[in-house]
Structures are given as structure tokens and as C-alpha cells.
Design an enzyme around this catalytic site. Sequence first.
Site, PDB file in Angstrom:
ATOM      1  N   GLU A 278      25.513  14.789  52.867  1.00  0.00           N
ATOM      2  CA  GLU A 278      24.832  13.600  52.669  1.00  0.00           C
ATOM      3  C   GLU A 278      25.442  12.597  53.977  1.00  0.00           C
ATOM      4  OE1 GLU A 278      22.463  12.916  50.772  1.00  0.00           O
ATOM      5  OE2 GLU A 278      22.711  14.810  49.801  1.00  0.00           O
ATOM      6  N   TRP A 281      23.383  13.550  56.760  1.00  0.00           N
ATOM      7  CA  TRP A 281      22.120  13.017  56.580  1.00  0.00           C
ATOM      8  C   TRP A 281      22.199  11.620  57.532  1.00  0.00           C
ATOM      9  CZ3 TRP A 281      17.203  14.413  56.283  1.00  0.00           C
ATOM     10  CH2 TRP A 281      16.695  15.536  55.444  1.00  0.00           C
ATOM     11  N   TRP A 310      -4.343   2.872  54.784  1.00  0.00           N
ATOM     12  CA  TRP A 310      -3.559   2.589  53.672  1.00  0.00           C
ATOM     13  C   TRP A 310      -4.488   1.523  52.875  1.00  0.00           C
ATOM     14  CZ3 TRP A 310       0.254   5.600  52.894  1.00  0.00           C
ATOM     15  CH2 TRP A 310       0.881   6.047  54.054  1.00  0.00           C
ATOM     16  N   TRP A 363       3.726   2.527  53.791  1.00  0.00           N
ATOM     17  CA  TRP A 363       5.328   2.510  53.514  1.00  0.00           C
ATOM     18  C   TRP A 363       6.136   1.480  53.964  1.00  0.00           C
ATOM     19  CZ3 TRP A 363       8.198   3.647  57.931  1.00  0.00           C
ATOM     20  CH2 TRP A 363       7.552   3.612  59.198  1.00  0.00           C
ATOM     21  N   TRP A 386      12.224   6.149  54.113  1.00  0.00           N
ATOM     22  CA  TRP A 386      11.048   6.015  53.876  1.00  0.00           C
ATOM     23  C   TRP A 386       9.980   6.945  54.444  1.00  0.00           C
ATOM     24  CZ3 TRP A 386       8.342   3.190  50.296  1.00  0.00           C
ATOM     25  CH2 TRP A 386       9.066   2.462  49.516  1.00  0.00           C
TER      26      TRP A 386
HETATM   27  P1  FAD Z   1      26.435   9.241  47.969  1.00  0.00           P
HETATM   28  O1  FAD Z   1      25.312  10.239  47.269  1.00  0.00           O
HETATM   29  O2  FAD Z   1      27.675   9.272  47.696  1.00  0.00           O
HETATM   30  O3  FAD Z   1      26.437   9.775  49.651  1.00  0.00           O
HETATM   31  C1  FAD Z   1      27.339   9.343  50.330  1.00  0.00           C
HETATM   32  C2  FAD Z   1      26.924   8.659  51.685  1.00  0.00           C
HETATM   33  O4  FAD Z   1      26.033   9.319  52.704  1.00  0.00           O
HETATM   34  C3  FAD Z   1      26.200   7.393  51.354  1.00  0.00           C
HETATM   35  O5  FAD Z   1      26.954   6.276  51.045  1.00  0.00           O
HETATM   36  C4  FAD Z   1      25.291   7.162  52.586  1.00  0.00           C
HETATM   37  O6  FAD Z   1      26.093   6.531  53.457  1.00  0.00           O
HETATM   38  C5  FAD Z   1      25.168   8.597  52.942  1.00  0.00           C
HETATM   39  N1  FAD Z   1      23.816   8.980  52.440  1.00  0.00           N
HETATM   40  C6  FAD Z   1      23.685   9.664  51.287  1.00  0.00           C
HETATM   41  N2  FAD Z   1      22.157  10.159  51.162  1.00  0.00           N
HETATM   42  C7  FAD Z   1      21.666   9.815  52.540  1.00  0.00           C
HETATM   43  C8  FAD Z   1      20.145   9.788  53.035  1.00  0.00           C
HETATM   44  N3  FAD Z   1      19.419  10.458  52.183  1.00  0.00           N
HETATM   45  N4  FAD Z   1      19.907   9.312  54.299  1.00  0.00           N
HETATM   46  C9  FAD Z   1      21.201   8.888  54.876  1.00  0.00           C
HETATM   47  N5  FAD Z   1      22.143   8.654  54.445  1.00  0.00           N
HETATM   48  C10 FAD Z   1      22.617   9.164  53.299  1.00  0.00           C
HETATM   49  N6  FAD Z   1      20.991   4.679  52.582  1.00  0.00           N
HETATM   50  C11 FAD Z   1      21.714   3.540  53.196  1.00  0.00           C
HETATM   51  O7  FAD Z   1      22.693   3.521  53.294  1.00  0.00           O
HETATM   52  N7  FAD Z   1      20.973   2.208  53.296  1.00  0.00           N
HETATM   53  C12 FAD Z   1      19.718   2.179  53.073  1.00  0.00           C
HETATM   54  O8  FAD Z   1      18.967   1.389  53.569  1.00  0.00           O
HETATM   55  C13 FAD Z   1      18.895   3.577  52.393  1.00  0.00           C
HETATM   56  N8  FAD Z   1      17.623   3.293  52.150  1.00  0.00           N
HETATM   57  C14 FAD Z   1      16.935   4.414  51.740  1.00  0.00           C
HETATM   58  C15 FAD Z   1      15.635   4.467  51.517  1.00  0.00           C
HETATM   59  C16 FAD Z   1      14.972   5.539  50.664  1.00  0.00           C
HETATM   60  C17 FAD Z   1      13.676   5.500  50.422  1.00  0.00           C
HETATM   61  C18 FAD Z   1      15.485   6.724  50.481  1.00  0.00           C
HETATM   62  C19 FAD Z   1      14.821   7.783  49.727  1.00  0.00           C
HETATM   63  C20 FAD Z   1      16.941   6.702  50.652  1.00  0.00           C
HETATM   64  C21 FAD Z   1      17.698   5.494  51.421  1.00  0.00           C
HETATM   65  N9  FAD Z   1      18.948   5.553  51.452  1.00  0.00           N
HETATM   66  C22 FAD Z   1      19.612   4.615  52.222  1.00  0.00           C
HETATM   67  C23 FAD Z   1      19.951   6.769  51.432  1.00  0.00           C
HETATM   68  C24 FAD Z   1      20.645   6.994  50.186  1.00  0.00           C
HETATM   69  O9  FAD Z   1      19.840   6.642  48.804  1.00  0.00           O
HETATM   70  C25 FAD Z   1      21.859   6.182  49.829  1.00  0.00           C
HETATM   71  O10 FAD Z   1      22.828   6.275  50.872  1.00  0.00           O
HETATM   72  C26 FAD Z   1      22.550   6.567  48.877  1.00  0.00           C
HETATM   73  O11 FAD Z   1      21.904   6.215  47.610  1.00  0.00           O
HETATM   74  C27 FAD Z   1      23.776   5.473  48.502  1.00  0.00           C
HETATM   75  O12 FAD Z   1      24.582   5.787  47.379  1.00  0.00           O
HETATM   76  P2  FAD Z   1      25.949   6.477  47.626  1.00  0.00           P
HETATM   77  O13 FAD Z   1      26.593   5.833  48.393  1.00  0.00           O
HETATM   78  O14 FAD Z   1      26.378   6.583  46.051  1.00  0.00           O
HETATM   79  O15 FAD Z   1      25.573   7.857  47.981  1.00  0.00           O
END
Ligand code: FAD
Length: 475
Positions: A278, A281, A310, A363, A386
Site C-alpha cells: 500500500e 501504491w 456524464w 468522477w 478516483w
Molecule cells: P493502510 O491500509 O494502513 O495503508 C497504509 C498507507 O498506504 C496509507 O496510510 C496510505 O498512505 C497508503 N495507501 C493505502 N492505500 C492506498 C491507495 N490505494 N493509494 C495510495 N496510497 C495508499 N489516500 C490518501 O492518503 N489520501 C486521499 O486523498 C485518498 N483518496 C482516495 C480516494 C479514493 C476514491 C480511493 C479509492 C482511495 C483513496 N486513498 C487516499 C487511498 C486509501 O483509501 C487511503 O490511503 C487509506 O484508506 C488510508 O487508511 P490507512 O492509513 O489506514 O491505510
Amino acid sequence: MNTHLVWLRNDLRTHDNYALHAACRDSQANVIALFIDTPGQWKKHGMAPRQALFLWHSLQDVQDSLAQKGIALYQESADDFHAAVKKLVAFCKKHNVDRLFYNYQYEVNERDRDAQAECELGDADVEVQGFDDSVLFAPGSIQTGGQAMYKVFTPFSQAIIKRLHQELPTCVNAPTVRESAPITRKPLLKKFDYPCEEYDETVFPSGEQAAMERLRQFCRTSVTDYPKQRDIPAQDGTSRLSVYLALGVLSPRQCLHRVLAEHPRVLDGGAALVWLTEIIWREFYRHLLVAWPDLCKHRPFVNWTRNIRWQKNEHHLQAWREGKTGYPIVDAAMRQLKTLGWMHNRLRMISASFLVKDLMLDWRTGERHFIEHLIDGDLAANNGGWQWAASTGTDAAPYFRIFNPTTQSERFDASGDFIRRWVPELKDVPDKNIHAPHEWAKKNRQKLAYPAPIVEHKAARKQTLDAFEAAKNQQ
Ligand code: FAD
């Protein structure tokens, strides 16, 4: 005595901060720091008021930590980036700054601002040094065999892991106490001229120590359960570190090194690697911003998706925003966002997909709504998420694979615990019926104080497929 200035932006920490570390290398230099708030720019970008308050708290925290090291943190205010550069140059002149140190930001406006700053500071004889600090590796340094940025995540991730096997990016220490300039009085910090909204500090305690403690706890006790728990919104199964990573209160290298300390074989596979993926990602979306700066302008990565027509439906948009769509999992998600300023990742995927594929709304409307509410709002991750959900991005969900919100709900919130927490109107609906409560209510002649579904999924799905296919055929 030389004066070194650290220009702090999205890197509000003292540990593992490349710019700060470099500025302090010369033990004889006088080191000071500066933060410039830019409310006009934040407004344009739509920064969430909760994120603004979290930023404010983080700034105060970093000022305290820096003061303990003998480094004074000053603040300037400027409406936009252009004015910020002017303030920076004037500050450098006033404080006789010889060298400026800063960590890169990768969004296009930020890069333009930094280019302008470098140019004007060059004219003022200030030496400037920038660092790739908010990433594991510099954007542009992880490339395909054809020397290009990856467009697909899996090979990018494999390339990162291969590189990590060869070289680990260094985590640098926080500066030691400086003898040259003890601080007698901290410069006054002014509250931002920007709306700030309270957030739950028990869920998101501010400050670097809190961030590092959460990281430590998560890597020690929860990371091994991450693959099992991470998709269940009713569980506290993810790290909740995004808020710190978004503002640079924590670095991705700290995450890497902490997980390595607890799980030394993480790079070879296993549960901890699922979590590290993650972080990769996050890295991927940052590298993409640099390779395709148009993403910052909210343009779709896949060209033909510009042709999609849209719908415009204010009533549907409002129902989605308010968590009143009649789809319990979507509504629970949107209410979590509204109340907490945070949403679980699985729910971000479901609610984004619903806006785009069930309501056929652009979106970008959803992207903006998220940024305006998320405490962890981050352009790269939000845009990436998104565009993934909308099937307009690189390595996105294929457009013909459309989430069924009811099936997603049955799968990831089987007993409805999460739904009941956020949609109390449904508290008496039996577990197996909570995902489609109106069907149950009709059969059992019950009245529900909960809206009926605003669209019918099957019909909406067909309409979306037709719209995407029409757009594709226009190429
Ligand atoms: P964990 O699951 O513990 O992951 C650890 C870290 O990895 C996160 O803190 C984050 O920095 C990074 N990460 C995890 N998943 C993703 C991902 N899919 N893409 C990029 N980085 C990721 N994340 C944001 O930080 N800011 C946003 O504005 C944001 N907007 C999102 C919008 C959409 C539509 C989607 C589908 C995802 C988005 N995410 C965003 C990614 C992700 O949902 C969040 O990072 C995550 O839910 C944060 O929770 P956590 O810290 O417990 O994540």
C-alpha cells in the site's frame, strides 16, 4: 556565521527529514525554519477544514520540537503561491540566508512555485538545494526497460521491491541540539486565515510522536492480520497513518524501516508485504504525477474517457454527499466521511464506484468532495483512487467491471455492524436483510425511516456500460 533556512511545507517532522538534516550538517551554521501558509491556494485546491486544523496542530508540534533543538520556526502568510515566493525571498534577505533547503512537492502548481523560487533566490545569491523526501525513490528513477515510467502497478511494485533488495533508502536522524543559536523565545505562530474544523483527536492524535507510536504499534501488533482485516470496515484493521503521511508528519521510509525492524523478511513476502504494497501504491501515484503532470489538472489518463457524457443530477449528487442514496453501505461510508473526515479504503472504492457507475456523475465531482472532507486528502492518492474507480486512470478497474453495492456490502460487512454504526435508522433490520432493507420492509410490511434506493443498480449498470461504449466508439 552562515544562515541556513529550511522551508517546511508537507514535511512537518524533525525525524527523517532530508532537507532539515542537510541544513543541520554544518554544525557552525545558524539554522532557522519557515512555513508559509497560503489560504487562497488551499481554497482553490479545496483543502478540508479538518485537514487545515490538523496541519495547524502539526505545525505547532514541529515548532516545539525544532525549538528544543535550537531551531526557530517562523511563519509567513501569503494568499497564493506567487505571493509566497515573494515572501520567501524577502524573508531570506531579512535574515541574511545563505542557503535554502527544501523537500520537493510533486504537484504541478507546487513545482512551478519552486521553479520560480529557485530562480528568484538565485538572483538574490541564495544557494538552493531540494530533496526527494516524501517518497522511497525519486520519481523518474524507477523505470521500465524502455526507460519510461510504468503505467501498470504490479511491475512498478516489483521493480521497487527489487530495488529495495539492492539498496534501502536511508532514514536520517532528527537534528541534535544546536549550540550556535539557543532559542530564548519561539516566534509567534498565527492561526491560519482559513476555516478550521474540529476533528476527533482520539482517532487522529496530532504530532510526530503520536505518528511514530501508531506506526510502531501497528507494525508490532496488527500488520500480520492486515490481509485478513483490511477490507472489513467494521474492524480497525488498517494503520490509519494516511493523515500523517499526507502532511509529512511521517515519511514512507520510516514506514519501511519500522516494518523491516519488526519483520526483517518483509521483502520476501507475507502479510507485512501486503501492507508495504500500500505504501508502494502511494509511491506509484506520486511518480505518476511527475510523469503525467496533467493528472494534477484532473484530466483523465485514458484519452477516450474524455468523451463520456456524464449526467447532471443535483438531487443524486446531494443524496450521495449526505449519505441518503438508499444503498446502506454507500450511505454508511459517506456518513463516516462527513463525521470523521476519513473513510475506510474499501468504502472509498465502493462509494466512488457508486457515484460514477451507478449515478453516472463525473468522477471529478467526487474527487473534489473527498478533498473537501478528507483529513488525509492528498492529490496524488485521491486522484489515483478516483481515476481507478472511474476506469479513466492508468491500471484502473476495467470500465465493464462494475461493483454491485449490495454484493459488496454482503461481502465486506456481512453482519451489518458497520452499517448499523452509521445508519442507525436500520438498527432493527436483520443482519442478512440489512444490505437491501427495503425489500425486507416490503415483504414484512414494515415502515423504514430510510430513503428508498435513488437508482436501480441493474438499470444504472446498463446505462453506464452504454455510455462508456459510446465514448470508446468515438475514438
Ligand atoms: P493502510 O491500509 O494502513 O495503508 C497504509 C498507507 O498506504 C496509507 O496510510 C496510505 O498512505 C497508503 N495507501 C493505502 N492505500 C492506498 C491507495 N490505494 N493509494 C495510495 N496510497 C495508499 N489516500 C490518501 O492518503 N489520501 C486521499 O486523498 C485518498 N483518496 C482516495 C480516494 C479514493 C476514491 C480511493 C479509492 C482511495 C483513496 N486513498 C487516499 C487511498 C486509501 O483509501 C487511503 O490511503 C487509506 O484508506 C488510508 O487508511 P490507512 O492509513 O489506514 O491505510
